[in-house]
Design a protein around this motif. Structure first.
Motif, PDB file in Angstrom:
ATOM      1  N   PHE A  79       0.846  -1.179   0.000  1.00 35.44           N
ATOM      2  CA  PHE A  79       0.000   0.000   0.000  1.00 35.44           C
ATOM      3  C   PHE A  79       0.890   1.240   0.000  1.00 35.44           C
ATOM      4  N   GLY A  80       0.266   2.394  -0.170  1.00 33.66           N
ATOM      5  CA  GLY A  80       1.030   3.626  -0.130  1.00 33.66           C
ATOM      6  C   GLY A  80       1.434   4.102  -1.508  1.00 33.66           C
ATOM      7  N   PRO A  81       2.169   5.205  -1.557  1.00 32.21           N
ATOM      8  CA  PRO A  81       2.516   5.821  -2.845  1.00 32.21           C
ATOM      9  C   PRO A  81       3.364   4.937  -3.743  1.00 32.21           C
ATOM     10  N   ALA A  82       4.315   4.182  -3.157  1.00 32.05           N
ATOM     11  CA  ALA A  82       5.159   3.328  -3.993  1.00 32.05           C
ATOM     12  C   ALA A  82       4.337   2.257  -4.684  1.00 32.05           C
ATOM     13  N   ALA A  83       3.387   1.663  -3.962  1.00 35.63           N
ATOM     14  CA  ALA A  83       2.551   0.618  -4.544  1.00 35.63           C
ATOM     15  C   ALA A  83       1.723   1.151  -5.714  1.00 35.63           C
ATOM     16  N   GLN A  84       1.260   2.377  -5.601  1.00 34.20           N
ATOM     17  CA  GLN A  84       0.460   2.958  -6.680  1.00 34.20           C
ATOM     18  C   GLN A  84       1.297   3.145  -7.944  1.00 34.20           C
ATOM     19  N   TRP A  85       2.507   3.684  -7.784  1.00 32.56           N
ATOM     20  CA  TRP A  85       3.379   3.875  -8.951  1.00 32.56           C
ATOM     21  C   TRP A  85       3.808   2.530  -9.541  1.00 32.56           C
ATOM     22  N   LEU A  86       4.111   1.559  -8.674  1.00 34.39           N
ATOM     23  CA  LEU A  86       4.497   0.239  -9.162  1.00 34.39           C
ATOM     24  C   LEU A  86       3.350  -0.434  -9.908  1.00 34.39           C
ATOM     25  N   GLY A  87       2.120  -0.256  -9.404  1.00 33.31           N
ATOM     26  CA  GLY A  87       0.965  -0.840 -10.077  1.00 33.31           C
ATOM     27  C   GLY A  87       0.777  -0.273 -11.472  1.00 33.31           C
ATOM     28  N   MET A  88       0.922   1.048 -11.606  1.00 32.31           N
ATOM     29  CA  MET A  88       0.795   1.667 -12.929  1.00 32.31           C
ATOM     30  C   MET A  88       1.902   1.188 -13.863  1.00 32.31           C
ATOM     31  N   SER A  89       3.111   1.111 -13.337  1.00 34.15           N
ATOM     32  CA  SER A  89       4.237   0.658 -14.155  1.00 34.15           C
ATOM     33  C   SER A  89       4.056  -0.789 -14.607  1.00 34.15           C
ATOM     34  N   ASP A  90       3.595  -1.648 -13.701  1.00 30.35           N
ATOM     35  CA  ASP A  90       3.350  -3.047 -14.052  1.00 30.35           C
ATOM     36  C   ASP A  90       2.313  -3.154 -15.173  1.00 30.35           C
ATOM     37  N   GLY A  91       1.284  -2.307 -15.094  1.00 28.50           N
ATOM     38  CA  GLY A  91       0.254  -2.329 -16.131  1.00 28.50           C
ATOM     39  C   GLY A  91       0.822  -2.013 -17.507  1.00 28.50           C
ATOM     40  N   PHE A  92       1.687  -1.008 -17.567  1.00 29.67           N
ATOM     41  CA  PHE A  92       2.316  -0.668 -18.845  1.00 29.67           C
ATOM     42  C   PHE A  92       3.248  -1.790 -19.314  1.00 29.67           C
ATOM     43  N   ALA A  93       4.012  -2.367 -18.378  1.00 29.58           N
ATOM     44  CA  ALA A  93       4.965  -3.422 -18.745  1.00 29.58           C
ATOM     45  C   ALA A  93       4.250  -4.648 -19.297  1.00 29.58           C
ATOM     46  N   ARG A  94       3.098  -4.979 -18.736  1.00 31.35           N
ATOM     47  CA  ARG A  94       2.367  -6.173 -19.184  1.00 31.35           C
ATOM     48  C   ARG A  94       1.838  -6.021 -20.609  1.00 31.35           C
ATOM     49  N   THR A  95       1.663  -4.798 -21.066  1.00 33.28           N
ATOM     50  CA  THR A  95       1.199  -4.571 -22.439  1.00 33.28           C
ATOM     51  C   THR A  95       2.355  -4.252 -23.383  1.00 33.28           C
ATOM     52  N   GLY A  96       3.584  -4.453 -22.902  1.00 31.13           N
ATOM     53  CA  GLY A  96       4.750  -4.248 -23.759  1.00 31.13           C
ATOM     54  C   GLY A  96       5.260  -2.822 -23.803  1.00 31.13           C
ATOM     55  N   LYS A  97       4.668  -1.910 -23.036  1.00 25.52           N
ATOM     56  CA  LYS A  97       5.086  -0.503 -23.041  1.00 25.52           C
ATOM     57  C   LYS A  97       6.157  -0.301 -21.964  1.00 25.52           C
TER      58      LYS A  97
END
Length: 221
Positions: A79-97
Motif C-alpha cells: 500500500f502507499g505511494p510506492a505501490a500505486q506507482w508500481l501498479g501503474m508501471s506493471d500495467g504498462f509493462a504487461r502490455t509491452g510498453k
C-alpha cells in the motif's frame, strides 16, 4: 444490416441531443456536425462486418521468474505511494510498453527519491526495456536502491534476476548466494530464493575440478 443499426443509433443520438438535451438553437448545428463527423470516421476506418477476434495476452518472458507482481514475495510495500506507482508501471509493462513503465517510475521518484521499492521497480523496468538484459542504467537503479537501504532484500534479489535473465549466470549466482547468506531462516522470500539458486546452479552445470582446487587454495588457513 449493421449500417442500418448504426444510422438508427445516430438518429436517436441527434434526437436526444436536440430535444431531450434542450440545446440552444445556436449550438445544435455544432452538435449535429460532431455526430456526423463520428459517422464519417467510422465509415472510413470501421469494419462492422468482420467477426470478433479476442486479443491474445502478451506472453511472459522466459527466465528465472514469474510476473513481477508475483515475485515481490513480501519485499515491497503493498500500500502507499510506492505501490500505486508500481501498479501503474506493471500495467504498462504487461502490455509491452516498457519505456512508459520506466518513465512512470521516474516520475514517482521525483516525489519519493529515497523510496527503495521505486528504485528497484525502475531497475526491473529498465532491464525489461533492454530486452531482459542488465543495462548500465538498470544496474545504476539497483545500486541506488541498495545504497538507500543496504539491508533490503529486493535490490540484490532483482539485480540477480536481471543478471540471470541476461545470461550472466555466474554473476547472478554470486549476488543471490550473498543474499541467501544474510537472509533470516523465516524470511518470506528465502524458500523462493533457494529454489531459484538451485535452478540457476543446475543451469550452470557441474563445477570443473580446477575451479574447486582454485577455490580451496584461495581459502586462508
Amino acid at each position: 444490416m449493421t449500417w442500418l443499426w448504426v444510422m438508427l443509433a445516430a438518429v436517436l443520438t441527434i434526437g436526444g441531443i436536440f430535444w431531450l438535451g434542450r440545446l440552444p438553437s445556436a449550438v445544435r448545428p455544432l452538435a449535429g456536425a460532431a455526430v456526423m463527423l463520428g459517422l464519417t470516421g467510422y465509415a472510413l476506418q470501421g469494419s462492422p462486418s468482420l467477426p470478433g477476434k479476442p486479443v491474445a495476452a502478451a506472453e511472459e518472458p522466459e527466465g528465472f521468474g514469474e510476473a513481477l507482481t508475483d515475485r515481490r514475495q513480501g519485499m515491497a510495500e503493498r500500500f502507499g505511494p510506492a505501490a500505486q506507482w508500481l501498479g501503474m508501471s506493471d500495467g504498462f509493462a504487461r502490455t509491452g510498453k516498457t519505456e512508459l513503465a520506466a518513465k512512470t517510475l521516474e516520475k514517482g521518484l521525483e516525489t519519493y527519491p529515497d523510496n527503495v521499492d521505486l528504485w528497484v521497480g525502475l531497475g526491473n523496468a529498465l532491464a525489461a526495456h533492454g530486452g531482459g538484459m542488465m543495462s548500465p542504467a538498470a544496474a545504476l537503479a539497483f545500486d541506488e536502491a541498495a545504497r538507500r537501504d543496504p539491508s533490503h532484500p529486493a535490490p540484490p534479489f532483482f539485480a540477480g534476476l536481471a543478471l540471470a535473465q541476461g545470461g550472466d549466470l555466474k554473476g547472478a549466482e554470486a549476488v543471490w548466494s550473498e543474499l541467501l547468506a544474510r537472509s533470516p531462516a523465516d524470511a518470506p522470500w528465502r524458500a523462493d530464493l533457494e529454489m531459484r539458486l538451485a535452478q540457476l546452479r543446475q543451469a550452470m552445470g557441474p563445477v570443473p575440478p580446477d575451479a574447486n582446487d582454485e577455490a580451496t587454495a584461495s581459502v586462508p588457513n
